[in-house]
Design a protein around this motif. Structure first.
Motif, PDB file in Angstrom:
ATOM      1  N   ARG A   1       0.827  -1.210   0.000  1.00  0.00           N
ATOM      2  CA  ARG A   1       0.000   0.000   0.000  1.00  0.00           C
ATOM      3  C   ARG A   1       0.860   1.258   0.000  1.00  0.00           C
ATOM      4  O   ARG A   1       0.517   2.253  -0.635  1.00  0.00           O
ATOM      5  N   VAL A   2       1.990   1.208   0.726  1.00  0.00           N
ATOM      6  CA  VAL A   2       2.927   2.346   0.723  1.00  0.00           C
ATOM      7  C   VAL A   2       3.419   2.593  -0.696  1.00  0.00           C
ATOM      8  O   VAL A   2       3.419   3.732  -1.178  1.00  0.00           O
ATOM      9  N   VAL A   3       3.817   1.531  -1.384  1.00  0.00           N
ATOM     10  CA  VAL A   3       4.308   1.662  -2.764  1.00  0.00           C
ATOM     11  C   VAL A   3       3.196   2.184  -3.673  1.00  0.00           C
ATOM     12  O   VAL A   3       3.425   3.082  -4.498  1.00  0.00           O
ATOM     13  N   ALA A   4       1.983   1.653  -3.518  1.00  0.00           N
ATOM     14  CA  ALA A   4       0.863   2.103  -4.351  1.00  0.00           C
ATOM     15  C   ALA A   4       0.577   3.585  -4.123  1.00  0.00           C
ATOM     16  O   ALA A   4       0.361   4.338  -5.086  1.00  0.00           O
ATOM     17  N   ASP A   5       0.567   4.009  -2.862  1.00  0.00           N
ATOM     18  CA  ASP A   5       0.347   5.428  -2.557  1.00  0.00           C
ATOM     19  C   ASP A   5       1.448   6.288  -3.174  1.00  0.00           C
ATOM     20  O   ASP A   5       1.182   7.344  -3.745  1.00  0.00           O
TER      21      ASP A   5
ATOM     22  N   GLU B   1       1.869  12.912   3.739  1.00  0.00           N
ATOM     23  CA  GLU B   1       0.639  12.152   3.969  1.00  0.00           C
ATOM     24  C   GLU B   1       0.955  10.662   4.125  1.00  0.00           C
ATOM     25  O   GLU B   1       0.374   9.989   4.979  1.00  0.00           O
ATOM     26  N   ILE B   2       1.872  10.134   3.321  1.00  0.00           N
ATOM     27  CA  ILE B   2       2.247   8.719   3.431  1.00  0.00           C
ATOM     28  C   ILE B   2       2.869   8.455   4.799  1.00  0.00           C
ATOM     29  O   ILE B   2       2.509   7.493   5.479  1.00  0.00           O
ATOM     30  N   THR B   3       3.802   9.317   5.215  1.00  0.00           N
ATOM     31  CA  THR B   3       4.475   9.095   6.496  1.00  0.00           C
ATOM     32  C   THR B   3       3.496   9.188   7.657  1.00  0.00           C
ATOM     33  O   THR B   3       3.586   8.419   8.606  1.00  0.00           O
TER      34      THR B   3
ATOM     35  N   GLY C   1       2.713   6.012   9.857  1.00  0.00           N
ATOM     36  CA  GLY C   1       3.545   6.230  11.038  1.00  0.00           C
ATOM     37  C   GLY C   1       4.994   5.843  10.814  1.00  0.00           C
ATOM     38  O   GLY C   1       5.623   5.246  11.685  1.00  0.00           O
ATOM     39  N   ILE C   2       5.508   6.175   9.629  1.00  0.00           N
ATOM     40  CA  ILE C   2       6.888   5.813   9.285  1.00  0.00           C
ATOM     41  C   ILE C   2       7.658   7.053   8.861  1.00  0.00           C
ATOM     42  O   ILE C   2       7.063   8.105   8.604  1.00  0.00           O
ATOM     43  N   HIS C   3       8.966   6.933   8.786  1.00  0.00           N
ATOM     44  CA  HIS C   3       9.848   8.023   8.375  1.00  0.00           C
ATOM     45  C   HIS C   3       9.931   8.053   6.856  1.00  0.00           C
ATOM     46  O   HIS C   3       9.774   7.024   6.190  1.00  0.00           O
ATOM     47  N   ARG C   4      10.210   9.222   6.304  1.00  0.00           N
ATOM     48  CA  ARG C   4      10.303   9.339   4.850  1.00  0.00           C
ATOM     49  C   ARG C   4      11.407   8.451   4.279  1.00  0.00           C
ATOM     50  O   ARG C   4      11.302   7.949   3.159  1.00  0.00           O
ATOM     51  N   GLY C   5      12.470   8.229   5.048  1.00  0.00           N
ATOM     52  CA  GLY C   5      13.528   7.328   4.603  1.00  0.00           C
ATOM     53  C   GLY C   5      13.037   5.901   4.459  1.00  0.00           C
ATOM     54  O   GLY C   5      13.481   5.156   3.575  1.00  0.00           O
ATOM     55  N   THR C   6      12.093   5.516   5.322  1.00  0.00           N
ATOM     56  CA  THR C   6      11.507   4.184   5.237  1.00  0.00           C
ATOM     57  C   THR C   6      10.680   4.051   3.957  1.00  0.00           C
ATOM     58  O   THR C   6      10.695   3.005   3.303  1.00  0.00           O
ATOM     59  N   VAL C   7       9.994   5.112   3.591  1.00  0.00           N
ATOM     60  CA  VAL C   7       9.225   5.090   2.337  1.00  0.00           C
ATOM     61  C   VAL C   7      10.169   4.851   1.171  1.00  0.00           C
ATOM     62  O   VAL C   7       9.902   4.018   0.292  1.00  0.00           O
ATOM     63  N   HIS C   8      11.314   5.545   1.163  1.00  0.00           N
ATOM     64  CA  HIS C   8      12.285   5.373   0.078  1.00  0.00           C
ATOM     65  C   HIS C   8      12.846   3.950   0.054  1.00  0.00           C
ATOM     66  O   HIS C   8      13.000   3.360  -1.018  1.00  0.00           O
TER      67      HIS C   8
END
Length: 122
Positions: A28-32, A41-43, A47-54
């Protein structure tokens, strides 16, 4: 006993709270991210850090988004500024930072007004 929160199992004996995101949530993170949902908004949503999204998007081989705001937001910032709003007002209206609003205005080729109080129009 396995400690968990709403997102999944929590790592034991850590100085920081660390949550292991399940694979469906990572998807879902990848889809968003691919849908263009803003990073803030994703973070906040997961409840995660932007580095985690990357990290998650890199592992999924998702294409990187270009830095900065989409062209539609830049153009909207330039339009609002051209209509007489200040950069601070533009940033607040679009929910972006002052620097982001200024960069969008400049990128669209709109000349910046001198700083300070503008003469009133009568």
């Amino acid at each position: 006993m396995v400690r968990t929160d709403s997102r999944g199992p929590v790592v034991r004996n850590s100085l920081q709270s660390q949550t292991r995101l399940s694979f469906p949530i990572q998807e879902r993170v990848v889809a968003d991210y691919l849908d263009g949902v803003p990073m803030k908004e994703i973070t906040a949503r997961y409840g995660i850090h932007r580095g985690t999204v990357h990290k998650i998007t890199r592992r999924a081989d998702a294409p990187l988004r270009p830095r900065g705001f989409p062209d539609r937001i830049r153009q909207e910032a330039a339009k609002l500024y051209s209509e007489g709003q200040t950069i601070v007002q533009v940033a607040a209206r679009l929910g972006i930072s002052y620097e982001g609003a200024r960069a969008g205005i400049v990128a669209c080729g709109v000349p910046l007004r001198p700083r300070g109080r503008q003469p009133s129009k009568r």
